[in-house]
Motif scaffolding. Structure first.
Motif, short mmCIF file in Angstrom:
data_model
loop_
_atom_site.label_atom_id
_atom_site.label_comp_id
_atom_site.label_asym_id
_atom_site.label_seq_id
_atom_site.Cartn_x
_atom_site.Cartn_y
_atom_site.Cartn_z
N LEU A 161 59.60 17.08 150.27
CA LEU A 161 60.15 16.66 148.94
C LEU A 161 59.58 16.30 147.83
O LEU A 161 59.65 16.07 147.08
CB LEU A 161 61.05 15.54 149.91
N ASP A 162 58.30 15.52 148.53
CA ASP A 162 57.91 14.92 147.24
C ASP A 162 57.05 16.10 146.40
O ASP A 162 57.10 15.84 145.35
CB ASP A 162 56.64 13.91 148.04
N GLN A 163 57.00 16.64 147.09
CA GLN A 163 56.02 18.14 146.44
C GLN A 163 56.97 18.58 145.44
O GLN A 163 56.76 19.20 144.45
CB GLN A 163 55.91 19.53 147.42
N CYS A 164 58.39 19.40 145.45
CA CYS A 164 59.28 19.42 144.70
C CYS A 164 59.39 18.87 143.63
O CYS A 164 59.42 19.79 142.17
CB CYS A 164 60.14 20.13 145.69
N ALA A 165 59.79 17.22 143.57
CA ALA A 165 60.28 16.30 142.93
C ALA A 165 58.84 16.69 142.13
O ALA A 165 59.31 17.17 140.56
CB ALA A 165 60.53 15.59 144.24
N ALA A 166 57.00 16.62 142.42
CA ALA A 166 56.55 16.07 141.31
C ALA A 166 56.41 17.86 140.36
O ALA A 166 56.44 17.23 139.13
CB ALA A 166 55.51 16.09 142.26
N ASP A 167 56.66 19.04 141.33
CA ASP A 167 56.45 20.15 140.08
C ASP A 167 57.75 20.30 139.75
O ASP A 167 57.27 21.06 138.74
CB ASP A 167 56.39 21.51 141.78
N LEU A 168 58.59 19.58 139.77
CA LEU A 168 60.24 19.92 138.99
C LEU A 168 60.29 18.59 137.58
O LEU A 168 61.23 18.89 137.02
CB LEU A 168 61.81 19.56 139.93
N GLY A 169 59.49 17.27 138.10
CA GLY A 169 59.38 16.66 137.20
C GLY A 169 60.85 15.99 137.95
O GLY A 169 61.63 15.07 136.83
N PHE A 203 65.44 22.50 143.06
CA PHE A 203 65.10 21.41 144.14
C PHE A 203 65.11 22.75 145.62
O PHE A 203 64.30 22.59 146.05
CB PHE A 203 65.52 19.87 144.14
N VAL A 204 66.11 22.96 145.69
CA VAL A 204 66.37 23.98 146.98
C VAL A 204 65.88 25.19 146.42
O VAL A 204 65.38 25.61 148.11
CB VAL A 204 68.22 24.07 146.80
N GLN A 205 65.55 26.03 145.76
CA GLN A 205 64.74 27.03 144.88
C GLN A 205 63.51 27.01 145.71
O GLN A 205 62.69 27.40 146.27
CB GLN A 205 64.86 27.59 144.09
N CYS A 206 63.37 25.43 145.08
CA CYS A 206 61.83 25.70 145.63
C CYS A 206 61.56 24.70 146.99
O CYS A 206 60.42 25.54 147.57
CB CYS A 206 60.99 23.60 145.21
N MET A 207 62.06 24.70 147.98
CA MET A 207 62.00 24.08 149.35
C MET A 207 61.99 25.59 149.88
O MET A 207 61.68 25.20 150.97
CB MET A 207 63.41 23.41 149.72
N GLY A 208 62.46 26.42 149.54
CA GLY A 208 62.58 27.80 150.12
C GLY A 208 61.24 28.68 150.06
O GLY A 208 60.92 29.64 150.28
N SER A 209 60.09 28.01 148.75
CA SER A 209 59.49 28.52 148.63
C SER A 209 58.24 28.75 149.48
O SER A 209 58.02 28.78 150.12
CB SER A 209 58.32 28.06 147.43
N ASP A 210 57.10 29.50 148.97
CA ASP A 210 56.43 29.88 150.05
C ASP A 210 55.44 29.07 150.36
O ASP A 210 54.74 28.90 151.40
CB ASP A 210 55.25 31.65 149.60
N GLU A 211 54.68 28.37 149.18
CA GLU A 211 54.22 28.03 149.34
C GLU A 211 55.06 26.75 150.29
O GLU A 211 53.66 26.33 151.24
CB GLU A 211 53.53 26.80 148.21
N ILE A 212 55.99 25.58 150.02
CA ILE A 212 56.66 24.72 150.76
C ILE A 212 56.87 25.87 152.36
O ILE A 212 56.99 25.28 153.44
CB ILE A 212 57.39 24.65 150.81
N ALA A 213 57.40 26.67 152.86
CA ALA A 213 57.13 27.25 153.71
C ALA A 213 56.06 27.12 154.84
O ALA A 213 56.52 27.24 155.99
CB ALA A 213 58.10 28.81 153.61
#
Length: 407
Positions: A59-67, A318-328
């Motif tokens: 969650l932290d990673q996606c939040a940081a990526d999206l500001g 945020f949901v799209q980030c959580m489903g990304s290759d990197e997060i997966a």
């Protein structure tokens, strides 16, 4: 399962977990935070370690990526759905909501979720089972970075000492389980408890054999149930399986009291702390050439209907980030799950070869709600009651499903 709403413990009290981002406070977590559109609230049921901390990192990673700044609330699994329904009625839903995948259709049907097509979220490239689980009336309502399923664990040392290869068919399973039953050691262990866990563990045998939840009173389902009855009746599996949770099954295997077990990869961290030399294969099939089909477990991240268009748009990113290759990939590696992005799976199994059997199993895994949607819990209850009737000798496998439906 891990069907998490039923499996996660409820020992921890309601906790508000603000993530380590500038300006984040715990106040208002769990309900749409209003005000700054860059601050979004998140509700999930990862309230126990290590999952709580591992998911927080994602969650932290996606939040940081999206500001974005996020306020997170984690509740016991058994409380999540009731809390969601209460907050839907009071119009205090969070901006991002995590759901166990069998619950998505129920919540989507209530009108509490926004379809991802409203935000042009790309839902291509995911394994079929998870998209099926997140779909209601033709719309996809969420994404999952990683999922789990079931496989056959075996004690490498015990099987090698007996000169037995890991079974791939039911006949081999029965033969191996009988040969490996010695003293207080059973050849096979599984959970046949009268909860959704029992149904979850039975589904690979039922589905692989061509059985369907839409019509339980079939020869295919009876044949699958007969396998479990035979394993118990000939002493290859303990009669206590009717009371064992999946955690109990893991304990039996870890203690050397079962040479093989049906279970999921969430047990790997605990097994790695033991001296057991274990390995896994896919769940055995009835006849050679059949494709093993197991149920899909795991959680889906969704965008609730909060009435705040700007926040919902940020939540969808945020949901799209959580489903990304990197997060997966990160989620799969750290939590012993399998990526839902099909193109990430080969890289994952190369990095984590002990998960190869589960990765193979996930590709053909099915959503429990794919055919019945909101009606799935009713049939799931009939299934575990039928298992109980058959294993306790109160009905034959041919009669059990009919009796359970009438009961």
């Amino acid at each position: 399962m891990r069907t998490r709403r039923k499996l996660l413990t409820a020992a921890a009290a309601l906790t508000v977990v603000p993530l380590a981002l500038a300006g984040c406070s715990g106040s208002g977590a769990g309900g749409s935070s209003g005000g700054d559109p860059k601050t979004i609230t998140i509700l999930d049921y990862y309230n126990n370690e290590p999952d709580k901390g591992l998911v927080q990192e994602l969650l932290d990673q996606c939040a940081a990526d999206l500001g974005l700044t996020i306020e997170r609330e984690s509740v016991p699994g058994k409380d999540l759905i009731q809390k969601v329904l209460q907050r839907a009625s009071s119009k205090t839903l969070p901006d991002v909501l995590m759901l166990d995948n069998p619950d998505v259709q129920e919540i989507a049907a209530s009108g509490a979720l926004a379809p991802l097509s409203d935000f042009d979220v790309d839902t291509s490239g995911y394994i079929d089972g998870i998209i099926e689980a997140a779909t209601y009336e033709g719309e996809v309502y969420g994404l999952a970075p990683a999922v789990n399923t079931l496989g056959l664990f075996y004690n490498v040392d015990i099987l090698e000492a007996a000169g037995i290869e890991p079974p791939t068919t039911w006949a081999e399973l029965k033969e191996a389980a009988a040969a490996l039953t010695v003293g207080d050691q059973y050849g096979m262990a599984f959970s046949a408890i009268a909860t959704y866990e029992g149904t979850w563990q039975f589904l690979p045998f039922m589905w692989t054999n061509g059985g369907e939840e839409t019509d339980l009173q079939t020869p295919e389902n009876a044949e699958a149930l007969q396998l479990w009855v035979d394993l118990v009746n000939d002493g290859s599996a303990s009669q206590s399986v009717i009371n064992w949770s999946q955690g109990d099954v893991k304990d039996q295997f870890a203690a050397g009291k079962a040479a093989m077990m049906i279970n999921g990869p969430w047990n790997i961290p605990a097994l790695n702390e033991t001296d057991v030399n274990w390995a896994t294969v896919q769940v055995p099939v009835n006849e050679e050439g059949q494709t093993p089909v197991a149920p899909l477990g795991g959680e889906v991240w969704t965008v609730p209907q909060t009435g705040d268009a700007e926040k919902q748009a940020n939540a969808a990113e945020f949901v799209q980030c959580m489903g990304s290759d990197e997060i997966a990939l990160q989620a799969a590696e750290t939590r012993f799950t399998v990526p839902t992005r099909a193109d990430v799976i080969p890289e994952f199994t190369e990095k984590v070869p002990t998960m190869a059997a589960f990765a193979e199993q996930v590709v053909n895994a099915r959503s429990r709600t794919g055919q019945l949607g909101e009606e799935w819990p009713t049939q799931a209850t009939v299934i575990y009651n039928a298992i109980q009737l058959a294993l306790t000798g109160k009905a034959t496998p041919d009669e059990a499903f009919e009796q359970a439906a009438e009961g």
